[in-house]
Design a protein around this motif. Structure first.
Motif, PDB file in Angstrom:
ATOM      1  N   GLY A 302       0.786  -1.240   0.243  1.00  0.00           N
ATOM      2  CA  GLY A 302       0.550  -0.187   0.067  1.00  0.00           C
ATOM      3  C   GLY A 302       0.878   1.649   0.714  1.00  0.00           C
ATOM      4  N   ILE A 303       0.037   1.897   0.707  1.00  0.00           N
ATOM      5  CA  ILE A 303       1.092   3.624   0.386  1.00  0.00           C
ATOM      6  C   ILE A 303       2.226   3.401   1.850  1.00  0.00           C
ATOM      7  CG2 ILE A 303      -0.913   4.733  -0.772  1.00  0.00           C
ATOM      8  CD1 ILE A 303      -1.787   5.411   2.737  1.00  0.00           C
ATOM      9  N   PRO A 304       2.930   3.939   1.945  1.00  0.00           N
ATOM     10  CA  PRO A 304       4.360   4.332   2.354  1.00  0.00           C
ATOM     11  C   PRO A 304       4.010   4.744   3.458  1.00  0.00           C
ATOM     12  CG  PRO A 304       4.396   6.116   1.240  1.00  0.00           C
ATOM     13  CD  PRO A 304       3.714   4.956   0.374  1.00  0.00           C
ATOM     14  N   PRO A 305       3.896   4.644   4.695  1.00  0.00           N
ATOM     15  CA  PRO A 305       3.948   5.051   6.381  1.00  0.00           C
ATOM     16  C   PRO A 305       4.401   7.009   6.355  1.00  0.00           C
ATOM     17  CG  PRO A 305       6.366   3.796   5.807  1.00  0.00           C
ATOM     18  CD  PRO A 305       5.540   3.004   4.673  1.00  0.00           C
ATOM     19  N   ALA A 306       3.403   7.479   6.954  1.00  0.00           N
ATOM     20  CA  ALA A 306       3.628   8.599   6.703  1.00  0.00           C
ATOM     21  C   ALA A 306       4.465   9.226   7.292  1.00  0.00           C
ATOM     22  CB  ALA A 306       2.317   9.508   7.710  1.00  0.00           C
ATOM     23  N   ARG A 307       5.573   9.037   8.016  1.00  0.00           N
ATOM     24  CA  ARG A 307       6.460   9.536   8.473  1.00  0.00           C
ATOM     25  C   ARG A 307       8.096   8.630   7.287  1.00  0.00           C
ATOM     26  NH1 ARG A 307       6.798   4.211  10.227  1.00  0.00           N
ATOM     27  NH2 ARG A 307       8.080   2.823   9.299  1.00  0.00           N
ATOM     28  N   ALA A 308       7.183   8.445   6.151  1.00  0.00           N
ATOM     29  CA  ALA A 308       7.844   8.909   4.814  1.00  0.00           C
ATOM     30  C   ALA A 308       7.772  10.091   3.750  1.00  0.00           C
ATOM     31  CB  ALA A 308       8.484   7.395   4.405  1.00  0.00           C
ATOM     32  N   TRP A 309       6.785  10.624   3.446  1.00  0.00           N
ATOM     33  CA  TRP A 309       5.700  11.188   2.959  1.00  0.00           C
ATOM     34  C   TRP A 309       6.569  12.691   2.514  1.00  0.00           C
ATOM     35  CZ3 TRP A 309      -0.245  11.096   3.357  1.00  0.00           C
ATOM     36  CH2 TRP A 309      -0.994  10.075   3.154  1.00  0.00           C
ATOM     37  N   SER A 310       7.457  13.701   3.460  1.00  0.00           N
ATOM     38  CA  SER A 310       7.758  14.486   3.280  1.00  0.00           C
ATOM     39  C   SER A 310       8.591  14.791   2.519  1.00  0.00           C
ATOM     40  CB  SER A 310       8.443  15.079   5.124  1.00  0.00           C
ATOM     41  OG  SER A 310       9.336  14.000   5.377  1.00  0.00           O
ATOM     42  N   ASP A 311       9.949  12.988   2.396  1.00  0.00           N
ATOM     43  CA  ASP A 311      10.597  13.064   1.300  1.00  0.00           C
ATOM     44  C   ASP A 311       9.960  12.766  -0.155  1.00  0.00           C
ATOM     45  OD1 ASP A 311      12.885  13.842   2.913  1.00  0.00           O
ATOM     46  OD2 ASP A 311      12.977  12.183   3.656  1.00  0.00           O
ATOM     47  N   ARG A 312       8.807  11.357   0.070  1.00  0.00           N
ATOM     48  CA  ARG A 312       8.611  10.658  -1.112  1.00  0.00           C
ATOM     49  C   ARG A 312       7.808  11.314  -1.597  1.00  0.00           C
ATOM     50  NH1 ARG A 312       8.148   4.039  -0.237  1.00  0.00           N
ATOM     51  NH2 ARG A 312       7.942   4.666  -2.058  1.00  0.00           N
ATOM     52  N   ASN A 313       6.759  12.226  -0.891  1.00  0.00           N
ATOM     53  CA  ASN A 313       5.430  12.712  -1.646  1.00  0.00           C
ATOM     54  C   ASN A 313       5.072  13.918  -0.828  1.00  0.00           C
ATOM     55  OD1 ASN A 313       2.930  14.447  -2.647  1.00  0.00           O
ATOM     56  ND2 ASN A 313       2.796  11.538  -3.114  1.00  0.00           N
ATOM     57  N   PRO A 314       6.178  15.327  -0.919  1.00  0.00           N
ATOM     58  CA  PRO A 314       5.454  16.374  -0.009  1.00  0.00           C
ATOM     59  C   PRO A 314       4.246  16.864   0.033  1.00  0.00           C
ATOM     60  CG  PRO A 314       7.675  16.519  -0.981  1.00  0.00           C
ATOM     61  CD  PRO A 314       7.440  15.077  -1.908  1.00  0.00           C
ATOM     62  N   ASP A 315       3.961  17.283  -1.522  1.00  0.00           N
ATOM     63  CA  ASP A 315       2.460  17.757  -1.126  1.00  0.00           C
ATOM     64  C   ASP A 315       1.829  16.595  -0.526  1.00  0.00           C
ATOM     65  OD1 ASP A 315       2.907  19.684  -2.883  1.00  0.00           O
ATOM     66  OD2 ASP A 315       2.831  18.635  -4.853  1.00  0.00           O
ATOM     67  N   ALA A 316       1.603  15.365  -0.454  1.00  0.00           N
ATOM     68  CA  ALA A 316       0.263  14.805   0.625  1.00  0.00           C
ATOM     69  C   ALA A 316       0.472  14.883   1.882  1.00  0.00           C
ATOM     70  CB  ALA A 316       1.111  13.233   0.040  1.00  0.00           C
ATOM     71  N   ASP A 317       1.866  14.457   2.119  1.00  0.00           N
ATOM     72  CA  ASP A 317       2.320  15.444   4.016  1.00  0.00           C
ATOM     73  C   ASP A 317       1.526  16.401   3.844  1.00  0.00           C
ATOM     74  OD1 ASP A 317       4.160  14.401   5.865  1.00  0.00           O
ATOM     75  OD2 ASP A 317       5.536  16.114   5.230  1.00  0.00           O
ATOM     76  N   LYS A 318       1.817  17.580   3.341  1.00  0.00           N
ATOM     77  CA  LYS A 318       1.264  19.329   3.747  1.00  0.00           C
ATOM     78  C   LYS A 318      -0.376  18.690   3.789  1.00  0.00           C
ATOM     79  CE  LYS A 318       3.453  21.383   0.634  1.00  0.00           C
ATOM     80  NZ  LYS A 318       3.029  22.681  -0.367  1.00  0.00           N
ATOM     81  N   ARG A 319      -0.734  17.870   2.905  1.00  0.00           N
ATOM     82  CA  ARG A 319      -1.785  18.003   3.113  1.00  0.00           C
ATOM     83  C   ARG A 319      -2.599  16.935   4.539  1.00  0.00           C
ATOM     84  NH1 ARG A 319      -2.063  16.867  -3.042  1.00  0.00           N
ATOM     85  NH2 ARG A 319      -1.573  14.197  -2.496  1.00  0.00           N
ATOM     86  N   LEU A 320      -1.701  15.784   4.811  1.00  0.00           N
ATOM     87  CA  LEU A 320      -1.962  14.877   5.553  1.00  0.00           C
ATOM     88  C   LEU A 320      -2.095  16.093   7.090  1.00  0.00           C
ATOM     89  CD1 LEU A 320      -2.769  12.014   6.673  1.00  0.00           C
ATOM     90  CD2 LEU A 320      -0.774  11.383   7.074  1.00  0.00           C
ATOM     91  N   ARG A 321      -1.145  16.746   7.246  1.00  0.00           N
ATOM     92  CA  ARG A 321      -0.815  17.344   8.233  1.00  0.00           C
ATOM     93  C   ARG A 321      -2.127  18.546   8.803  1.00  0.00           C
ATOM     94  NH1 ARG A 321       3.953  17.107  10.316  1.00  0.00           N
ATOM     95  NH2 ARG A 321       5.415  16.171   8.594  1.00  0.00           N
ATOM     96  N   ALA A 322      -2.713  19.168   7.321  1.00  0.00           N
ATOM     97  CA  ALA A 322      -3.317  19.758   7.175  1.00  0.00           C
ATOM     98  C   ALA A 322      -4.578  18.963   7.492  1.00  0.00           C
ATOM     99  CB  ALA A 322      -3.942  20.796   6.314  1.00  0.00           C
TER     100      ALA A 322
END
Length: 403
Positions: A302-322
């Motif tokens: 599935g999708i990677p763990p959220a802790r890896a998002w800032s490097d792998r998908n910064p836009d998704a990381d911002k969406r999740l945090r918001a």
């Protein structure tokens, strides 16, 4: 107030007594309170070793499932009746195993969560809503014990005797907060939830497995886990009571050269560590000889763990945090726990790959398609859309490249 002294409790363990109890329960009125006691931590199986029933106008009945066998007659008698549980998801599987399969439930634990109660254990909720102190001293007992002590049986009876009153108090609370429909959808979802398929890599949950660095050693750990699981199932004993996880990982790391070396290994202990030594040694030899070496890590599907998002998908990381910030505010406003608003997995999924175009309708459709309840979609869709839009318009952090 303290619960009054309880009358002596008998256990129904014959078919004749069971059928008489079915007739008595059928003559009662209103919902039926149900609970089951297992022997988790003692037995391999998750079967019910005691089933408790209470219904107004009928009284309390305690059944010995291994002795009674099939409960089909009781299931038929209660087909159109609401069943009241506290934490239904814990009991439904073992009840279905003996032929008890409710069509409609009320879950006082889940209802208490949705009503915003801070603590939802049965004793706490009973005390808060009914003003009765309910002792919980036997919750971790070995319910496969026979005969069951009278103090345990009284404890088990009390678990259901207050449950219908509790159901009414929780229902009133939900109604006053406008959450009755939310609860109905959640109860239906609990009933419809399917059991998870067996995990072929369950052995990877061994404690201490992360310290093993070589595939050959992993193969030995796997073989030992499988040997323990097979024996535990055979004698219906909790695996960890036969051979602790850390004994398996210690043997897999050490790779003793002989069976005698395995017996001398200080960390290799447990009830069956020596009595079943030939079994464990055969597993070690099988792991050593195996051509099927497991990888050190299993890639996720599935999708990677959220802790890896800032490097792998910064836009998704911002969406999740918001979205998480928005959900925290929404949770406080609605007095519903964040995890009940939407499962963390669903939120991560839609944050990783939101629908296009991003609209309330498209987000709602995506949520429902992934298994969200209608009330969850209705409650969260606008917060998700707003959070995602704001995240896309936010300025990048100083060390974050502009997208």
């Amino acid at each position: 107030m303290e619960q009054a002294p309880h009358d002596t409790v008998d256990v129904i363990d014959t078919r004749e007594e069971f059928l008489a109890a079915v007739e008595a329960i059928s003559a009662g009125e209103g919902p039926v309170a149900v609970d089951a006691e297992r022997a988790s931590g003692y037995r391999y199986s998750q079967r019910a070793y005691l089933i408790q029933i209470f219904r107004r106008g009928s009284g309390t009945f305690l059944f010995d499932p291994p002795a009674v066998g099939d409960f089909a007659e009781l299931d038929t008698a209660l087909a159109d009746v609401e069943w009241v549980f506290h934490a239904a998801s814990q009991d439904l599987a073992c009840l279905r195993e003996v032929g008890l399969d409710p069509q409609r439930i009320f879950d006082t634990e889940l209802g208490a969560r949705l009503a915003g109660l801070a603590r939802v254990g049965l004793g706490t909720v009973v005390e808060e809503l009914l003003g009765v102190h309910l002792a919980k001293e036997h919750s971790a007992a070995d319910w496969s014990t026979r005969p069951l002590p009278q103090s345990w049986l009284v404890y088990a009876a009390l678990d259901v005797e207050l449950l219908v009153d509790l159901r009414d108090a929780v229902a009133e609370l939900l109604e006053s907060q406008g959450k009755s429909e939310i609860a109905r959808q959640e109860f239906a979802a609990t009933l419809a939830r399917e059991a998870k398929p067996a995990n072929p890599d369950a052995w990877r949950r061994l404690s201490g497995l992360h310290t093993i660095r070589q595939p050959r050693n992993l193969a030995v750990a796997r073989a030992l886990w499988l040997a323990r699981d097979e024996y535990a199932r055979e004698i219906d004993t909790a695996p960890g009571r036969l051979l602790p996880d850390l004994s398996i990982t210690a043997a897999a790391k050490t790779l003793p050269a002989t069976r005698n070396d395995l017996a001398k290994l200080r960390e290799f202990n447990g009830r069956a560590s020596r009595s079943q030594l030939p079994r464990w040694w055969a597993a070690i030899e099988a792991g050593r000889a195996s051509d099927d070496l497991p990888p050190l890590r299993v890639p996720g599907d599935g999708i990677p763990p959220a802790r890896a998002w800032s490097d792998r998908n910064p836009d998704a990381d911002k969406r999740l945090r918001a979205a998480r910030t928005a959900f925290a505010e929404l949770s406080e406003t609605l007095a519903i726990p964040v995890e009940n608003l939407l499962t963390p997995e669903l939120l991560r999924r839609i944050a990783w790959e939101p629908p296009e175009p991003l609209t309330p309708d498209s987000v709602r459709e995506a949520l429902l398609g992934d298994g969200a309840r209608p009330w969850q979609a209705d409650a969260t869709v606008q917060s998700i859309v707003t959070a995602f839009v704001e995240a896309s318009q936010s300025e990048p952090a100083p060390d974050e490249p502009a997208s």
